[in-house]
Design an enzyme around this catalytic site. Structure first.
Site, short mmCIF file in Angstrom:
data_model
loop_
_atom_site.label_atom_id
_atom_site.label_comp_id
_atom_site.label_asym_id
_atom_site.label_seq_id
_atom_site.Cartn_x
_atom_site.Cartn_y
_atom_site.Cartn_z
N CYS A 1 1.09 7.61 24.13
CA CYS A 1 2.05 6.74 24.81
C CYS A 1 2.44 5.54 23.96
CB CYS A 1 1.47 6.23 26.12
SG CYS A 1 1.02 7.53 27.24
N HIS B 1 -1.69 -7.46 2.47
CA HIS B 1 -1.77 -8.05 3.80
C HIS B 1 -2.95 -7.54 4.62
CE1 HIS B 1 -0.13 -4.92 6.64
NE2 HIS B 1 0.25 -4.40 5.50
N GLY C 1 0.81 -1.22 0.00
CA GLY C 1 0.00 0.00 0.00
C GLY C 1 0.84 1.26 0.00
N ASN D 1 -8.21 4.17 8.17
CA ASN D 1 -7.70 2.99 8.88
C ASN D 1 -7.93 3.04 10.38
OD1 ASN D 1 -5.65 5.15 8.60
ND2 ASN D 1 -4.42 3.83 9.88
#
Lengths: 124, 391
Positions: free
Chosen positions: B326, B203, B73, B153
């Site tokens: 984090c 994938h 991608g 995403n």
């Protein structure tokens, strides 16, 4: 990423909670990542007899808070002031470099709590 | 403690479908010839690539000659965007993209900005949607390309791609779309929607890692990014990833069929998961409630932090992901969450769960139980005004 000791303190943190009648309270925020740490201490004859923490933060933040409360418990106020972030990180068998700032937060929060206690109890 | 781990990070990556692996195996073993070789073995492998190319094309309603194989991608995004920009006579002109792109698009456009192009990053509304008026207002006389991610995403928001293309084409502006997350989740018909360029990845659709494709409609002039022996009609040199291409072709074929067979089931599970988890106090769904990828659930929980949430879930055998500062290498909260208007503190407590073919109703039940459990545990530890007792 995290050592077994860190994971232990993270999954089973010691001394979590609030203290309504604390002798000193320290709250610090970390601008690096947005974490927040609050530490409460109870002091008698200059010795930290009880200590609690609350943390809004990641695995390392929770683990370092837990560890520093364990390290500070039973120490004199002045001994506890000497605890550094490296002491905390070492006791946890090390932290990933990107997480070292969390141990800073723990040391700062404890210092803030002790400073708050000293302000409320001048001359002690 | 779960005996089998519950994997809900399908937007991160997916396991290879057994049928895909089966199709790939000959090309990882006895059929190893270089497809450019003129002898029998080479020609046989060349035919396999052609078939894979056709499978990719059919799944998109495109022509095989419009498909270029890449390494994934990210490379497709690079090739699509740089390919158009650097084919121009001068390094000038205006490129528009959005504030919620994957870094493969965002950083590519930023880079082109450094090379001399003018670049704009469109804001999005609180659901992560690009508003058509905003897009149209941003288009200038020298705008030549718009790149908008079809399905985001992180928060899963699906854009009204057909309308976006209409607006762009009205002004003679080309449209590229990063469809890496959207392919095999929602119907993609490049002819119907009219996009000029589209990126996809293996994938994310139960294919192998290391392979992707770029659709570029006929008539476009693209400059290659990778030079060499002139493969893929000079657009992308390098000996073809034969097994990867074959795997991608198979994955696209299976994925297209799966829109009818797998997606409705996955969507039902996702909807139930969302409903169950949102019973918890101070929990919210990020992204558009309806116009979102059917497998994506993205939450935020007040007063707690995402990495801590994820690690606890990991210890319980549940796999998800987060957009908290984090958890990132840069220690910055997800730009997507900030773009939809969350404060860094709100972005802190985020959890992404993305379902796949392998998930079951029992797993959904387990996660509905586990997530609030962990959130409550972390809230008890948090200094922020947390939900006392309650749900």
């Amino acid at each position: 990423m995290y050592s077994d000791k860190v994971m232990d303190h993270f999954m089973n943190p010691r001394n979590v909670g609030e203290m309504k009648d604390a002798d000193g309270v320290g709250e610090v925020g970390n601008p690096t990542c947005g974490d927040l740490m609050k530490i409460y201490i109870k002091v008698k004859d200059n010795i930290i007899t009880d200590i609690k923490f609350q943390t809004f933060g990641c695995g390392a933040a929770i683990a370092t808070s837990s560890m520093i409360t364990e390290m500070a418990m039973g120490k004199t106020v002045d001994e506890a002031l000497k605890l550094t972030r490296n002491d905390v990180a070492e006791s946890l068998d090390g932290l990933p470099p990107i997480k070292m700032h969390c141990s800073n937060l723990a040391a700062d929060a404890l210092k803030a709590a002790i400073e708050d206690y000293k302000k409320k109890n001048p001359g002690k | 403690m779960m005996s089998k781990r519950i994997y809900m990070d399908h937007s991160g990556t997916t396991p290879i479908d057994p049928k895909v692996l089966e199709a790939m195996m000959p090309f990882l073993t006895e059929k190893f010839a270089n497809p450019s070789s003129i002898y029998t073995e080479g020609r046989e492998v060349r035919a396999a690539i052609d078939e894979a190319r056709a499978q990719v094309a059919i799944a998109l309603n495109a022509k095989p000659e419009d498909i270029t194989f890449t390494s994934g991608g990210t490379e497709s995004d690079n090739l699509g965007i740089k390919g158009i920009a650097l084919a121009r006579k001068e390094r000038s002109g205006h490129i528009i993209t959005t504030s919620i792109e994957h870094h493969a698009v965002g950083h590519t456009v930023e880079h082109l900005g450094e090379l001399g192009f003018d670049v704009s990053f469109l804001p999005v509304n609180k659901y992560g949607q690009v508003e058509l008026e905003t897009l149209e207002a941003e288009i200038r006389k020298d705008t030549f390309l718009v790149s908008v991610v079809w399905g985001n995403n992180e928060i899963g928001t699906v854009q009204d791609m057909k309308d976006i293309v209409k607006v762009a084409h009205k002004h003679d502006v080309l449209v590229h779309t990063d469809a890496v997350q959207a392919v095999a989740k929602i119907p993609i018909d490049v002819k119907d929607v009219g996009v000029d360029l589209l990126s996809l990845s293996g994938h994310k659709i139960y294919g192998p890692k290391g392979i992707g494709a770029l659709y570029a409609r006929k008539g476009l002039k693209l400059a290659p990014v990778q030079h060499g022996g002139g493969h893929e009609k000079n657009l992308r040199s390098g000996t073809e990833n034969v097994a990867g291409a074959v795997g991608l072709g198979k994955a696209m074929e299976i994925g297209k069929a799966g829109l009818e067979t797998d997606m409705p089931r996955i969507k039902k599970m996702r909807d139930r998961l969302v409903k169950g988890i949102l019973e918890l106090d101070d929990s919210y769904l990020n992204g558009h409630p309806e116009k979102r990828l059917p497998h994506n659930a993205h939450f935020r929980f007040s007063y707690i932090e995402g990495e801590a949430l994820l690690l606890n879930l990991d210890m319980m055998g549940i796999v998800g992901s987060t957009g908290s500062a984090c958890s990132s290498k840069s220690l910055k909260a997800s730009h997507v969450l900030l773009a939809i208007g969350l404060t860094p503190e709100q972005a802190h407590g985020s959890l992404r769960l993305t379902l796949g073919k392998g998930n079951t109703d029992e797993e959904v039940d387990s996660v509905i139980e586990a997530v609030p459990q962990v959130v409550r545990k972390l809230r008890k530890m948090s200094p922020l005004g947390h939900a006392k007792g309650g749900k």
